[in-house]
Design a protein around this motif. Sequence first.
Motif, PDB file in Angstrom:
ATOM      1  N   LEU A  54      -2.464   6.526   4.911  1.00  0.00           N
ATOM      2  CA  LEU A  54      -1.553   5.601   4.210  1.00  0.00           C
ATOM      3  C   LEU A  54      -0.757   6.363   3.152  1.00  0.00           C
ATOM      4  O   LEU A  54       0.439   6.149   2.979  1.00  0.00           O
ATOM      5  CB  LEU A  54      -2.338   4.448   3.559  1.00  0.00           C
ATOM      6  CG  LEU A  54      -2.789   3.339   4.510  1.00  0.00           C
ATOM      7  CD1 LEU A  54      -3.812   2.434   3.839  1.00  0.00           C
ATOM      8  CD2 LEU A  54      -1.602   2.518   5.016  1.00  0.00           C
ATOM      9  N   GLU A  58       3.325   7.011   2.925  1.00  0.00           N
ATOM     10  CA  GLU A  58       4.122   6.721   1.732  1.00  0.00           C
ATOM     11  C   GLU A  58       4.998   7.917   1.355  1.00  0.00           C
ATOM     12  O   GLU A  58       6.166   7.763   1.015  1.00  0.00           O
ATOM     13  CB  GLU A  58       3.187   6.357   0.579  1.00  0.00           C
ATOM     14  CG  GLU A  58       3.906   5.638  -0.527  1.00  0.00           C
ATOM     15  CD  GLU A  58       2.968   4.728  -1.309  1.00  0.00           C
ATOM     16  OE1 GLU A  58       3.053   4.772  -2.540  1.00  0.00           O
ATOM     17  OE2 GLU A  58       2.175   3.994  -0.690  1.00  0.00           O
ATOM     18  N   GLU A  61       7.834   8.182   3.833  1.00  0.00           N
ATOM     19  CA  GLU A  61       8.842   7.137   3.589  1.00  0.00           C
ATOM     20  C   GLU A  61       9.732   7.518   2.408  1.00  0.00           C
ATOM     21  O   GLU A  61      10.952   7.460   2.502  1.00  0.00           O
ATOM     22  CB  GLU A  61       8.140   5.804   3.330  1.00  0.00           C
ATOM     23  CG  GLU A  61       9.103   4.644   3.169  1.00  0.00           C
ATOM     24  CD  GLU A  61       8.405   3.307   2.988  1.00  0.00           C
ATOM     25  OE1 GLU A  61       8.967   2.290   3.387  1.00  0.00           O
ATOM     26  OE2 GLU A  61       7.280   3.287   2.416  1.00  0.00           O
ATOM     27  N   ALA A 108      -5.512  -1.722   8.042  1.00  0.00           N
ATOM     28  CA  ALA A 108      -4.402  -1.556   7.084  1.00  0.00           C
ATOM     29  C   ALA A 108      -3.333  -0.573   7.561  1.00  0.00           C
ATOM     30  O   ALA A 108      -2.142  -0.829   7.417  1.00  0.00           O
ATOM     31  CB  ALA A 108      -4.936  -1.125   5.718  1.00  0.00           C
ATOM     32  N   LEU A 109      -3.752   0.554   8.145  1.00  0.00           N
ATOM     33  CA  LEU A 109      -2.788   1.573   8.574  1.00  0.00           C
ATOM     34  C   LEU A 109      -1.899   1.029   9.696  1.00  0.00           C
ATOM     35  O   LEU A 109      -0.675   1.182   9.646  1.00  0.00           O
ATOM     36  CB  LEU A 109      -3.510   2.848   9.029  1.00  0.00           C
ATOM     37  CG  LEU A 109      -2.611   4.023   9.433  1.00  0.00           C
ATOM     38  CD1 LEU A 109      -1.763   4.509   8.273  1.00  0.00           C
ATOM     39  CD2 LEU A 109      -3.444   5.185   9.971  1.00  0.00           C
ATOM     40  N   GLN A 111      -1.200  -2.075  10.361  1.00  0.00           N
ATOM     41  CA  GLN A 111      -0.342  -3.125   9.796  1.00  0.00           C
ATOM     42  C   GLN A 111       0.866  -2.510   9.092  1.00  0.00           C
ATOM     43  O   GLN A 111       2.003  -2.941   9.272  1.00  0.00           O
ATOM     44  CB  GLN A 111      -1.153  -3.992   8.807  1.00  0.00           C
ATOM     45  CG  GLN A 111      -0.407  -5.211   8.284  1.00  0.00           C
ATOM     46  CD  GLN A 111       0.076  -6.118   9.403  1.00  0.00           C
ATOM     47  OE1 GLN A 111      -0.726  -6.582  10.217  1.00  0.00           O
ATOM     48  NE2 GLN A 111       1.363  -6.386   9.463  1.00  0.00           N
ATOM     49  N   ARG A 112       0.595  -1.453   8.322  1.00  0.00           N
ATOM     50  CA  ARG A 112       1.667  -0.763   7.578  1.00  0.00           C
ATOM     51  C   ARG A 112       2.677  -0.140   8.549  1.00  0.00           C
ATOM     52  O   ARG A 112       3.884  -0.228   8.340  1.00  0.00           O
ATOM     53  CB  ARG A 112       1.023   0.328   6.704  1.00  0.00           C
ATOM     54  CG  ARG A 112       2.000   1.065   5.825  1.00  0.00           C
ATOM     55  CD  ARG A 112       2.208   0.323   4.512  1.00  0.00           C
ATOM     56  NE  ARG A 112       3.031   1.113   3.618  1.00  0.00           N
ATOM     57  CZ  ARG A 112       4.348   0.903   3.444  1.00  0.00           C
ATOM     58  NH1 ARG A 112       4.950  -0.057   4.089  1.00  0.00           N
ATOM     59  NH2 ARG A 112       5.030   1.637   2.603  1.00  0.00           N
ATOM     60  N   ASP A 115       4.830  -2.914  10.010  1.00  0.00           N
ATOM     61  CA  ASP A 115       5.813  -3.395   9.028  1.00  0.00           C
ATOM     62  C   ASP A 115       6.969  -2.408   8.889  1.00  0.00           C
ATOM     63  O   ASP A 115       8.137  -2.786   8.914  1.00  0.00           O
ATOM     64  CB  ASP A 115       5.160  -3.603   7.650  1.00  0.00           C
ATOM     65  CG  ASP A 115       4.166  -4.754   7.639  1.00  0.00           C
ATOM     66  OD1 ASP A 115       4.189  -5.561   8.600  1.00  0.00           O
ATOM     67  OD2 ASP A 115       3.368  -4.842   6.682  1.00  0.00           O
ATOM     68  N   MET A 116       6.616  -1.113   8.748  1.00  0.00           N
ATOM     69  CA  MET A 116       7.644  -0.089   8.579  1.00  0.00           C
ATOM     70  C   MET A 116       8.530   0.000   9.814  1.00  0.00           C
ATOM     71  O   MET A 116       9.747   0.144   9.700  1.00  0.00           O
ATOM     72  CB  MET A 116       6.997   1.267   8.281  1.00  0.00           C
ATOM     73  CG  MET A 116       6.452   1.367   6.866  1.00  0.00           C
ATOM     74  SD  MET A 116       5.417   2.841   6.646  1.00  0.00           S
ATOM     75  CE  MET A 116       6.624   4.046   6.183  1.00  0.00           C
ATOM     76  N   SER A 154      11.664   2.023  -0.313  1.00  0.00           N
ATOM     77  CA  SER A 154      11.027   1.743   0.982  1.00  0.00           C
ATOM     78  C   SER A 154      12.097   1.426   2.020  1.00  0.00           C
ATOM     79  O   SER A 154      13.241   1.152   1.674  1.00  0.00           O
ATOM     80  CB  SER A 154      10.075   0.555   0.856  1.00  0.00           C
ATOM     81  OG  SER A 154      10.826  -0.635   0.659  1.00  0.00           O
TER      82      SER A 154
END
Length: 178
Positions: A54, A58, A61, A108-109, A111-112, A115-116, A154
Motif C-alpha cells: 500500500l 502511494e 501515485e 485493502a490492497l 480495494q485500493r 479504486d485507483m 491522487s
Amino acid sequence: MRLKRFIAVGAVLTCSTLLWGCGNGTANNASQQQNDTVRSESWSDPKRLEASHLEALERMEKDHIHRMVSLSASTDGDKVITTLERSSQKLEEMRPLAEMLQHEGHPALLQRIQDMSGDIQSSKSVIAEMKNLPQDGKIKIQSENSDSLHHISSFRDYHQYIQGQVQSLDGKSTQMSH
C-alpha cells in the motif's frame, strides 16, 4: 611464438569469462534464494506485506501525479495518457498479489487497486473529452499560478480537477456559439 601467446591469452580470457559467468549465475541463484526466503517470511505476516505494498502504491501515485501536473493536459495530452497507462500497468502487476492477500483475509490492497484503476480510467476519459473540445481557451493544467495544483495528490483529485477544467471550457464554447 606470437601465435602461442595469442592462444594463451585467448584461453585465459575464455576461462575467466566462463568462470565469471558461472560465478555470476551462482550469485543470481543466491539472490533468488534470498528473495524466496524473504517472500516466504513475508507470507507469514500478510498484514505487513499488504502495508508495504500500500505504501509502494502511494509513492507510485505521488510520483505519477507529480509528472502529470507538470504537463498541460490540452497540449501534452498524449504524455499524460502515457503516464496514466504506466500507472495502470503498475497496478495490474500488483493485482495477483492483492488477490492472494484478499484470499488470506486482507482485502485493502485489492480495494485500493480497484479504486485507483477506476480513477485512472476516468482521467483518460476526461482527457479524451478535452481533445474533442475547441482549443480557443487552451487549458493549462500547469500555469503561472500553480497553487491550484498543490491539492492534487491522487488520481481522483487529478480526475476531478481536469473534469472541472473541461466543464469550464465547455461552458465557454457554448457561450461563444450563442
